[in-house]
Design a protein around this motif. Structure first.
Motif, PDB file in Angstrom:
ATOM      1  N   MET A 112       0.789  -1.231   0.000  1.00 24.12           N
ATOM      2  CA  MET A 112       0.000   0.000   0.000  1.00 24.12           C
ATOM      3  C   MET A 112       0.818   1.277   0.000  1.00 24.12           C
ATOM      4  O   MET A 112       0.483   2.249  -0.671  1.00 24.12           O
ATOM      5  CB  MET A 112      -0.918  -0.019   1.225  1.00 24.12           C
ATOM      6  N   TRP A 113       1.893   1.301   0.757  1.00 17.57           N
ATOM      7  CA  TRP A 113       2.622   2.563   0.920  1.00 17.57           C
ATOM      8  C   TRP A 113       3.913   2.606   0.119  1.00 17.57           C
ATOM      9  O   TRP A 113       4.802   3.391   0.404  1.00 17.57           O
ATOM     10  CB  TRP A 113       2.876   2.822   2.407  1.00 17.57           C
ATOM     11  N   ARG A 124      -3.368   3.118  -5.864  1.00 20.40           N
ATOM     12  CA  ARG A 124      -3.767   4.386  -5.278  1.00 20.40           C
ATOM     13  C   ARG A 124      -5.226   4.710  -5.627  1.00 20.40           C
ATOM     14  O   ARG A 124      -6.017   5.124  -4.788  1.00 20.40           O
ATOM     15  CB  ARG A 124      -2.852   5.486  -5.823  1.00 20.40           C
ATOM     16  N   ARG A 127      -7.579   2.230  -3.798  1.00 21.01           N
ATOM     17  CA  ARG A 127      -7.630   2.622  -2.395  1.00 21.01           C
ATOM     18  C   ARG A 127      -8.583   3.800  -2.223  1.00 21.01           C
ATOM     19  O   ARG A 127      -9.396   3.837  -1.294  1.00 21.01           O
ATOM     20  CB  ARG A 127      -6.223   3.003  -1.934  1.00 21.01           C
ATOM     21  N   SER A 158      -8.844   7.868   5.967  1.00 18.11           N
ATOM     22  CA  SER A 158      -7.714   7.022   5.601  1.00 18.11           C
ATOM     23  C   SER A 158      -7.070   6.417   6.839  1.00 18.11           C
ATOM     24  O   SER A 158      -6.569   5.294   6.800  1.00 18.11           O
ATOM     25  CB  SER A 158      -6.693   7.807   4.775  1.00 18.11           C
ATOM     26  N   GLY A 162      -6.509   2.435   7.370  1.00 17.55           N
ATOM     27  CA  GLY A 162      -5.183   1.902   7.651  1.00 17.55           C
ATOM     28  C   GLY A 162      -5.094   1.208   8.994  1.00 17.55           C
ATOM     29  O   GLY A 162      -4.460   0.153   9.115  1.00 17.55           O
TER      30      GLY A 162
ATOM     31  N   GLN B 106       8.911   3.713   6.322  1.00 16.90           N
ATOM     32  CA  GLN B 106       8.154   3.194   5.179  1.00 16.90           C
ATOM     33  C   GLN B 106       8.564   1.745   4.886  1.00 16.90           C
ATOM     34  O   GLN B 106       7.726   0.873   4.659  1.00 16.90           O
ATOM     35  CB  GLN B 106       8.434   4.078   3.975  1.00 16.90           C
ATOM     36  N   SER B 110       6.322  -1.775   5.199  1.00 14.39           N
ATOM     37  CA  SER B 110       6.125  -2.691   4.079  1.00 14.39           C
ATOM     38  C   SER B 110       6.640  -4.106   4.350  1.00 14.39           C
ATOM     39  O   SER B 110       6.113  -5.066   3.807  1.00 14.39           O
ATOM     40  CB  SER B 110       6.817  -2.148   2.832  1.00 14.39           C
ATOM     41  N   VAL B 166       1.499   3.221  10.924  1.00 10.37           N
ATOM     42  CA  VAL B 166       0.645   3.286   9.747  1.00 10.37           C
ATOM     43  C   VAL B 166       0.044   4.679   9.559  1.00 10.37           C
ATOM     44  O   VAL B 166      -0.011   5.200   8.449  1.00 10.37           O
ATOM     45  CB  VAL B 166      -0.447   2.199   9.781  1.00 10.37           C
ATOM     46  N   VAL B 169       2.997   7.058   8.371  1.00 11.73           N
ATOM     47  CA  VAL B 169       3.462   6.798   7.010  1.00 11.73           C
ATOM     48  C   VAL B 169       2.367   7.110   5.991  1.00 11.73           C
ATOM     49  O   VAL B 169       2.627   7.677   4.930  1.00 11.73           O
ATOM     50  CB  VAL B 169       3.965   5.350   6.848  1.00 11.73           C
ATOM     51  N   ASP B 170       1.145   6.762   6.335  1.00  8.23           N
ATOM     52  CA  ASP B 170       0.033   7.081   5.458  1.00  8.23           C
ATOM     53  C   ASP B 170      -0.028   8.583   5.218  1.00  8.23           C
ATOM     54  O   ASP B 170      -0.183   9.038   4.082  1.00  8.23           O
ATOM     55  CB  ASP B 170      -1.284   6.610   6.101  1.00  8.23           C
ATOM     56  N   VAL B 173       2.881   9.626   2.923  1.00  5.88           N
ATOM     57  CA  VAL B 173       2.766   9.198   1.534  1.00  5.88           C
ATOM     58  C   VAL B 173       1.596   9.884   0.826  1.00  5.88           C
ATOM     59  O   VAL B 173       1.727  10.329  -0.313  1.00  5.88           O
ATOM     60  CB  VAL B 173       2.611   7.659   1.440  1.00  5.88           C
ATOM     61  N   PHE B 174       0.444   9.986   1.520  1.00  8.76           N
ATOM     62  CA  PHE B 174      -0.743  10.465   0.821  1.00  8.76           C
ATOM     63  C   PHE B 174      -1.110  11.918   1.111  1.00  8.76           C
ATOM     64  O   PHE B 174      -1.902  12.506   0.378  1.00  8.76           O
ATOM     65  CB  PHE B 174      -1.935   9.552   1.143  1.00  8.76           C
TER      66      PHE B 174
END
Lengths: 197, 197
Positions: A112-113, A124, A127, A158, A162, B106, B110, B166, B169-170, B173-174
């Motif tokens: 996911m990341w 992406r 999601r 989100s 998560g 990250q 993963s 999570v 990092v979420d 990343v987003f």
DNA sequence: TGTTTTATACTGACTAGTCAGTTCAGAATT
DNA sequence: AATTCTGAACTGACTAGTCAGTATAAAACA
């Protein structure tokens, strides 16, 4: 549409999906070979390429398929419910999904990341579709006053997605002996506490 | 001990760590080649093998190094504090760590829940060390009555660890445009709410 | 002090192997 | 008859790991 041939082919594709999801969840996309996938599915390598354009496309369709199911579950779960109950239903739906498709959940958590992978854009997007259902519910809760007005909808959605994923998979990987209903209960408890205005 | 040679070598190893962590965070362990790592670090491929036994060993030492730093931060953060404050300090320490070493975080996210990889045992062990610090704090809180008596210490600790990872990092990343302090605040708020007996 | 020797650190071309993807004649299934 | 699958052989690009050779800081020596 559902004649013998189509069904047979759908069956083969399904077996390839199952094989791929198990292997990729364990080892990751790059470490999983097409030969492995074919062997685990019990088909010839040529069959993989008869059914899918490439390894990457197989994986992308797998993602589409898996997240599609999750999004559908989400939609069905919230249908017609008022915001707070819908939120609980979402948590339950996610946990139930993870229990049923644990390998896919594990795969999702691992991929996911990531950045800089060819299928990253697809992931992406998918999601986003799943989280949109959560976001709609959270937004409805904020609008109706059931959730704090200052709640950032995008972030909360989100984060919820998560957290459910990570808590459930962590449980499955590191404490598989325990019933997952307990995670569901404690997650629901936490969400309820946080939801309180 | 710190003559020119030793310092030079330590410098090379550090550069290889930095290169490896960036690439593996982006692409994963298997998709990252030793040639890539060497090129990014600005050394020849042979140098990688002069400094590390193998690609896997490089990765394992990287994990040891990275999680070692985190565990040390955790220990320093809780030192001498009463349970509830120590819990907040742990969240702050984790977020600060993730902010500083985002690529490593990250990578951890993963690779944490993978199974069937040769370095999986190492990672499991290191994760245990970091979580032990959290668990000690939570246990102290339960013993002192600051936390609910029926709280499952092991689960709560690993959940706390995973959730911090999570969510941060979420966010990175987003929603990289937002200041991470906001995550820290909302996480602290959630922990406080949940901690309330 | 300047010169030689040595241990350490590094180099990059090379090897041996792996893997995605192709091909295709023929078999099985519907 | 048409579709789906088989299975084995093949290609070529890529990759982990090797190794003989080079560079150089510091130690030993004169």
């Amino acid at each position: 549409m559902t004649d013998g041939r189509t069904r047979r082919r759908e069956d083969t594709r399904q077996r390839l999906f199952v094989a791929a999801v198990d292997l990729i969840a364990e080892q990751g996309f790059s470490a999983t070979t097409v030969d492995d996938i074919a062997a685990r599915a019990g088909v010839a390598k040529g069959t993989v390429y008869y059914n899918f354009e490439s390894k990457t496309v197989l994986f992308e369709e797998l993602l589409r398929h898996g997240i599609g199911l999750l999004t559908a579950d989400f939609r069905a779960a919230v249908d017609g419910l008022p915001p707070l109950e819908a939120l609980g239903a979402l948590v339950r739906a996610q946990l139930e999904y993870i229990r049923r498709y644990r390998a896919f959940a594990q795969l999702l958590l691992s991929e996911m990341w990531r950045t800089n992978r060819e299928w990253q854009q697809t992931l992406r997007l998918l999601r986003g579709e799943a989280i949109a259902v959560i976001a709609d519910t959270v937004q409805a809760g904020v609008d109706s006053g059931d959730l704090p007005a200052d709640l950032d909808v995008r972030t909360a959605s989100s984060a919820l997605f998560g957290v459910g994923l990570v808590v459930a998979v962590d449980w499955l990987v590191f404490s598989p002996e325990r019933p997952i209903d307990e995670v569901q209960e404690s997650l629901l408890g936490i969400v309820r506490r946080v939801a309180r205005t």
